[in-house]
Design an enzyme around this catalytic site. Structure first.
Site, PDB file in Angstrom:
ATOM      1  N   ASP A  28       0.675  -1.177   0.053  1.00  0.00           N
ATOM      2  CA  ASP A  28      -0.091   0.135   0.035  1.00  0.00           C
ATOM      3  C   ASP A  28       1.140   1.263  -0.056  1.00  0.00           C
ATOM      4  O   ASP A  28       2.151   1.057   0.050  1.00  0.00           O
ATOM      5  CB  ASP A  28      -0.963   0.014   1.210  1.00  0.00           C
ATOM      6  CG  ASP A  28      -0.007   0.074   2.566  1.00  0.00           C
ATOM      7  OD1 ASP A  28      -0.187   1.361   3.185  1.00  0.00           O
ATOM      8  OD2 ASP A  28       0.676  -0.886   3.085  1.00  0.00           O
ATOM      9  N   ASP A  33       0.843   3.626   2.536  1.00  0.00           N
ATOM     10  CA  ASP A  33       1.143   4.193   3.685  1.00  0.00           C
ATOM     11  C   ASP A  33      -0.098   5.146   3.934  1.00  0.00           C
ATOM     12  O   ASP A  33      -1.028   5.182   3.158  1.00  0.00           O
ATOM     13  CB  ASP A  33       2.341   4.632   4.153  1.00  0.00           C
ATOM     14  CG  ASP A  33       2.829   4.917   5.609  1.00  0.00           C
ATOM     15  OD1 ASP A  33       2.224   3.750   6.508  1.00  0.00           O
ATOM     16  OD2 ASP A  33       3.184   5.718   5.970  1.00  0.00           O
TER      17      ASP A  33
END
Length: 296
Positions: free
Chosen positions: A210, A212
């Site tokens: 991802d 973050d």
């Protein structure tokens, strides 16, 4: 050289299954720092002796701060490991490092505070750590990735290791970007630092799951949708990482002399600053698998 290599691979709970480790011997040794995270599997993959260690234990029971990093590295050294390849999930701090991409970090910023980060509590030992990830192992992994179809690999990046187990605040995430961080994770420190103290060359494949929290999420996605998406990214990146690690292990048998020349294998040559005659003989014996060869 007549010496052979034995590669330790540190990864997730399904590591043995992912690398198809059949007919493995199980070791669960005691160390001066307790038991390792899980039984260590010893096998041969593509003609290379391999040790497989599940960092978080069977069933992912150890959070990042609770992983017995010293016991893990000591046990691997005790079992004859000469090199360490690791994997770990990360958040990306850069647009270009997208979910499902793989990254080979070349530097790190260590923000951990609760984890013992040295074996040598009763001596002055200072190893060089300017290059925390072995350049020769990183090249091996990069060359291996080039042979695996469908893999997008970044061959460098700065890994910020936070304590956890909670994730970053938005302010922290933006700060990490300003520091020059490219990845955020919770597991490579003090693992890499302890590997250096054990004279084990170490490199890692990071799996981007991802962006973050610095990058806004799609407002139409709920928390469960985001979690499902991240798990999907993790599964895809894990499959790619395991393919890269398997290819790297196969290639390592053709680079034995090169890999045995990794600088980290002699990290303690100038690293023991204490007068060796003043170090307690019991302490020398206790840590013998790590530094015994430097005491004659």
């Amino acid at each position: 050289m007549n010496e052979t290599i034995k590669v330790a691979v540190i990864g997730g709970s399904g590591l043995g299954e992912a690398l198809h480790a059949d007919d493995a011997t199980e070791h669960f040794p005691d160390t001066p720092f307790g038991k390792p995270s899980a039984p260590i599997l010893e096998t041969t993959l593509d003609g290379v002796p391999v040790l497989l260690l599940r960092r978080h234990g069977i069933g992912h029971v150890h959070n990042p701060s609770a992983v017995p990093y010293r016991a893990n590295m000591f046990a691997l050294k005790q079992l004859g490991a000469t090199h360490v390849l690791a994997s770990g999930a990360v958040g990306s701090l850069r647009e270009t490092m997208e979910p499902r991409h793989l990254v080979l970090p070349d530097s790190t910023i260590d923000k951990t505070t609760k984890r013992p980060s040295t074996f040598y509590e009763h001596a002055a030992v200072h190893v060089g750590f300017d290059e925390p990830f072995c350049p020769l192992l990183r090249k091996l992994l990069a060359d291996a990735a080039a042979k695996v179809e469908g893999v997008t690999l970044h061959d460098r990046g700065t890994y910020v290791c936070m304590e956890g187990p909670s994730f970053s605040t938005k302010a922290e995430s933006h700060m990490h970007r300003l520091w020059g961080g490219d990845l955020i994770g919770m597991t490579l420190m003090p693992e890499a630092r302890l590997a250096r103290e054990a004279e084990l060359p170490y490199a890692a494949v990071c799996l981007v799951t991802d962006y973050d929290c610095w990058r806004p999420h799609d407002a139409s996605q709920g928390p469960q949708d985001l979690l499902t998406e991240i798990i999907g990214h993790l599964k895809a990146a894990t499959a790619n990482a395991m393919s890269v690690l398997r290819a790297a292990l196969a290639m390592s048998s053709t680079r034995t002399d090169e890999l045995l020349a990794c600088p980290a294998r002699d990290a303690l040559a100038l690293g023991i600053w204490s007068d060796k005659s003043k170090i307690d003989p019991a302490e020398i014996e206790r840590l013998k698998p790590l530094w015994g060869r430097h005491f004659g």
